[in-house]
Every structure is written in C-alpha cells, then in structure tokens.
Design an enzyme around this catalytic site. Structure first.
Site, PDB file in Angstrom:
ATOM      1  N   HIS A 197      60.799  13.151  -0.430  1.00 31.55           N
ATOM      2  CA  HIS A 197      61.234  14.538  -0.261  1.00 31.55           C
ATOM      3  C   HIS A 197      61.973  15.061  -1.492  1.00 31.55           C
ATOM      4  CE1 HIS A 197      63.617  17.742   2.025  1.00 31.55           C
ATOM      5  NE2 HIS A 197      62.368  17.998   2.351  1.00 31.55           N
ATOM      6  N   LYS A 221      62.929  16.610  -5.180  1.00 38.26           N
ATOM      7  CA  LYS A 221      62.454  17.680  -6.057  1.00 38.26           C
ATOM      8  C   LYS A 221      63.153  17.523  -7.396  1.00 38.26           C
ATOM      9  CE  LYS A 221      62.137  19.593  -1.729  1.00 38.26           C
ATOM     10  NZ  LYS A 221      62.656  19.003  -0.497  1.00 38.26           N
ATOM     11  N   ASP A 242      62.114  16.635 -21.706  1.00 38.66           N
ATOM     12  CA  ASP A 242      62.613  16.000 -22.934  1.00 38.66           C
ATOM     13  C   ASP A 242      63.823  15.105 -22.708  1.00 38.66           C
ATOM     14  OD1 ASP A 242      60.578  17.164 -24.388  1.00 38.66           O
ATOM     15  OD2 ASP A 242      61.762  18.912 -24.961  1.00 38.66           O
ATOM     16  N   HIS A 245      67.117  27.665   3.012  1.00 35.99           N
ATOM     17  CA  HIS A 245      66.584  26.347   2.659  1.00 35.99           C
ATOM     18  C   HIS A 245      67.502  25.598   1.696  1.00 35.99           C
ATOM     19  CE1 HIS A 245      63.339  23.514   1.160  1.00 35.99           C
ATOM     20  NE2 HIS A 245      63.185  23.446   2.462  1.00 35.99           N
ATOM     21  N   LYS A 275      70.558  23.362   0.296  1.00 31.53           N
ATOM     22  CA  LYS A 275      71.159  22.142   0.837  1.00 31.53           C
ATOM     23  C   LYS A 275      72.347  21.778  -0.045  1.00 31.53           C
ATOM     24  CE  LYS A 275      66.291  21.173   1.057  1.00 31.53           C
ATOM     25  NZ  LYS A 275      65.860  21.225   2.418  1.00 31.53           N
ATOM     26  N   ASP A 333      87.064  20.895  -0.478  1.00 35.04           N
ATOM     27  CA  ASP A 333      88.263  21.377  -1.173  1.00 35.04           C
ATOM     28  C   ASP A 333      87.851  22.112  -2.452  1.00 35.04           C
ATOM     29  OD1 ASP A 333      89.777  20.302   0.878  1.00 35.04           O
ATOM     30  OD2 ASP A 333      90.013  18.380  -0.122  1.00 35.04           O
TER      31      ASP A 333
END
Length: 492
Positions: free
Chosen positions: A219, A221, A226, A410, A412, A417
């Site tokens: 899952h 991404k 470079d 979507h 996440k 603090d």
C-alpha cells in the site's frame, strides 16, 4: 443400522479432525487473538466459505517472502540501521522524543536523519504538479512505487513522463501492486519497458500453481528522484485523486516532499520492495549490477550533512520481523501526548491498544480530535460502519470526532503536541497495521507540526462534529449494521 452408525462415526471423526487441523493451522500462525478467533469460527461454522476465503487470502505468500528475505545477502532497511550520526546525539533529545526514536530504530531499523527541506502538499493538483516536475527534472534515477496506477489520463501522462526520461538515459524503476492495479492493462506498463525502464509487480496474482495473496498488499506510495528528492503520502496515480473521471468528487489528500539525507529511508524501502518483487533470491552482482551498486552506496553512506527537520522513515509489513512497527509508533506517540493529539484518516478501525491509547489520552485531558470522511463520501461503506461502531466509547471518554463534508478525505496524518507529526500511507485501521506493507514519515520538528496543525484546522472548519445525542437517536437497523461491521473488523 450398523452401516448408518459407521457412516455417522466416520463423519464425526472427519469433523473433529477438520476442527483440530484448522484450529492448529490458525494458532500456529500467531495472529492477533481477535483475528485468529474470527478465522477459527469462520472455518468451523462456515467450512466451505471459510476455507475458500482462507485459501484465497492466506499467509502462504507472506511465509515465502519471509524465507526469501532471510536468504538474501543484504536487506536494505537493515543496512540503514546504523546510519545514525547527527549533530544532535540521541542522548540529548528530550523524552518522549528519545523513546519514539529508539522505538522506530529498534522495531523498523529506521535511522534518524535530517532533511534539507520538507514541504506539505495539501492540494492533490499541486502535489501531482510537484511530482511531475521532479520527474521531468531527473538527471540520474527515478524510483516510483504506488499501490494504484490507473489507465486514465493521469496514469497515461505519468507513463509518458517516465518513458521520456528513460529514453533520455535516466534509470527508471516502477513498482506497482498487482491487486491495486487489477483494472490496469499490462500493456500500459510495457510501454515503459519498451522505452528502457524497468517494471515489476508486487504480489503477482496471475502465477500458476501458487496461492493467491490478495490479503497482503503493498500500500506504499513513494517517489524518489536522484536519491535526494522524495515524496510520500496518500496519493495514488489516477484521475479520481484530481476529482476527475466517473463519479468525480472532491478529493482531499496530503503528500509530503522531502529533500536531503532523510530520503535515504525511502530509498532503502523501495530497494527492499524491489528485491521482494523478484519473487526469487537473485544474484544481484550478476543479474542487476546497477542495483548492486546502489546497495553498496547505502552501505558506504557518509554521515548526515543536512541541517533541516529530523525524521525517521518507518516501514511496516507482514513479512518484517516486527510486523506492527507503525501501529506501535502511533500508539506510543498518542500515549505520550500532553496537550493535544489530532488525527486525520480515511479509514478508522482501531485495534485494542490504539483504542485504549486514544481513550486514555482523552481521559487525561488531552485535546484529542479525529477527522474522518462523511460516510456517504467514503469509498468503503463497510469500513465506515465499522468505524462508527467505535464512536460511542471514544466520545464517552472525551474524544471529539468530526466527519469531513466536501468530499473524500484520503489524507493520513497524526500530530502530537507541538513536536511530533506523522505523514504516510498508513490508515488508522487493522489492515494498515497488520496486513499491508506501509510507510510513514515521523517528524520531530516544531515548525512542521505547526504547519500540519494549520492544515488540520482548515479541514476541521469544513467538517461536522459527531454529537453523543445524535448517536443516541440512531435507528436499530443502523446499530445492527455497525455491530455486524465491527465483528468483521479484525478481517477488514
């Protein structure tokens, strides 16, 4: 009569043997108790359906990847474990930061590094533009890894960009998850291969004579250009993230851009997954000299020289030694909260330790807020029902829950603090914690945490707070639906 007695005795014996066998099989896998019990009950009381599901989404593929990982001469994430030198020694960090850093280092071999710069990309269109510009500016190497890659305007544009760089002599590697790309024709990726790039599928589902492993998906991404420019977050490659295509709706997501030494963590995770996608132990020196060179560069990595925010890139996955490294990191960070803990997640199905940490933090007086998508905007009705089943106990403890109104949330992320922030691919659910391969960037930086708090505050202004009195007025059919979805939550 003797024949009937014999047949009955035989059926009972087979049934007992089946119950013992499936129970032993599940118990030996050392699953979480709730998940293990759910599987045992399904296998016993729904034997045909339960066994079919078990064979379909069993752990055989994961066991095989564990064996291959153990046989490899080098594992990139383990190589980075000792790359810790910083101007600020670990011992000089204040608690609980020192404990969080040590936890990630020990559970996920995640070195503490500094970035040269970090940028929050809060609008999907701007995030895609930034990543596309990075690809176009690549001089030496591009590593792209995404769970979903659509055959639409966005997906084809990215393939065109990668093909152009491959033809220009840039080393291009693309890794995609086959389950996430089931609707994507293989011909799309073959275009990149024909242009000189390399493409691999993680967890292939078209192999003969091997069990399917659709339950354990990559899952992550990740985009790395470079070696010192990286992106991670919630975005996949597809038109829907830009609010286009069939059933178009507004999409809110978050991507983070990282430059400097800290990109090392993303690079190590990509290389680890690239090796795993080969599905066999390769002789790297002979079969992929370029990859052997990159692993050598990891081993010889010099001390950090960037001067920006400190962070760790934390991986988790079912074949890693410590499966729930991200879950542990989130739970420990929430437990350390003194003033506030703000969370945004599209899928909220907490396990028991996380739920307890959330309730305990709220009962201690922390400002604990959770932002999720409105149920009708979510792309998973079942997960939304399961999430809602946890609302009452969290609200009773003092947590505040908000549902995002404009479209699909979507993003996440987590902030604690004014010193800790986490952004990545992992949702606050049991699937991300125990079944998927995930990545999260954990930042220890006041400025970034303040910027992320501004993002949360902005999104909160477009959300509706869930009220206990409204929950008490829910009809019986809704409560039954939430309860049924919650029973399935260990398997979601």
């Amino acid at each position: 009569m003797p024949e009937l007695f014999t047949e009955r005795w035989f059926i009972e014996l087979v049934t007992v043997a089946y119950v013992i066998a499936v129970t032993a099989l599940v118990v030996l896998e050392r699953r979480r108790p709730a998940a293990a019990l759910a599987w045992i009950l399904a296998l016993i009381f729904l034997p045909l359906l339960g066994l079919g599901l078990y064979l379909l989404i069993g752990r055989a593929g994961v066991r095989r990847r564990r064996r291959l990982r153990a046989r490899r001469g080098v594992n990139p994430t383990e190589v980075t474990r000792g790359l810790l030198p910083l101007e600020t020694p670990l011992e000089e960090l204040d608690q609980p930061l020192r404990g969080l850093v040590a936890l990630a280092l020990n559970s996920a071999a995640a070195p503490l590094r500094r970035a040269e710069g970090v940028g929050l990309l809060t609008d999907p269109a701007h995030a895609f533009a930034a990543m596309e510009a990075a690809i176009e500016g690549a001089k030496r190497q591009i590593h792209a890894q995404f769970y979903i890659w659509r055959d639409d305007e966005c997906g084809r544009k990215w393939i065109d960009l990668l093909c152009a760089r491959a033809r220009a002599g840039v080393e291009v590697r693309l890794l995609y998850d086959e389950f996430g790309c089931l609707g994507t024709p293989i011909e799309l990726f073959e275009r990149l291969t024909a242009a000189g790039g390399q493409v691999l599928a993680f967890g292939p589902m078209r192999l003969r004579y091997r069990p399917l492993t659709i339950n354990f998906r990559n899952h992550r991404k990740i985009l790395i250009v470079d070696g010192d420019l990286g992106f991670t977050g919630g975005l996949n490659i597809g038109d829907e993230y830009l609010g286009r295509g069939v059933g178009a709706r507004k999409w809110s997501d978050l991507q983070v851009k990282i430059t400097g030494d800290a990109v090392l963590g993303l690079q190590a995770i990509f290389l680890e997954d690239w090796l795993a996608a080969h599905r066999h132990t390769i002789d790297i020196d002979k079969e992929d000299p370029a990859l052997a060179r990159e692993l050598g560069e990891l081993l010889a990595r010099p001390p950090a020289h960037s001067r920006g925010p400190m962070l760790q890139i934390i991986p988790s996955g079912p074949d890693l030694p410590f499966i729930d490294a991200i879950a542990a990191q989130f739970t420990a960070a929430i437990a350390s909260a003194q003033e506030r803990c703000w969370i945004a997640t599209p899928y909220f199905v907490p396990d028991e330790p996380l739920a307890l940490a959330l309730k305990t933090a709220a009962l201690r007086g922390c400002d604990l807020r959770i932002l999720v998508p409105l149920a009708r905007n979510s792309d998973s009705a079942l997960v939304s029902l399961a999430a809602a089943s946890y609302y009452d106990e969290l609200l009773a403890a003092g947590c505040r829950i908000y549902e995002y109104l404009p479209g699909m949330l979507h993003a996440k992320y987590l902030l604690v603090d004014d010193r800790v922030a986490a952004i990545g691919s992992a949702n606050m659910d049991v699937r991300s914690f125990y079944l998927n391969y995930e990545v999260t960037a954990m930042f220890y930086d006041r400025k970034l945490t303040t910027e992320l708090a501004d993002v949360f505050t902005r999104d909160l202004a477009r959300a509706l707070e869930v009220r206990p009195e409204a929950r008490r007025q829910l009809p019986l059919r809704r409560r039954l639906g939430e309860g049924a979805a919650r029973l399935l939550s260990p398997l979601l």
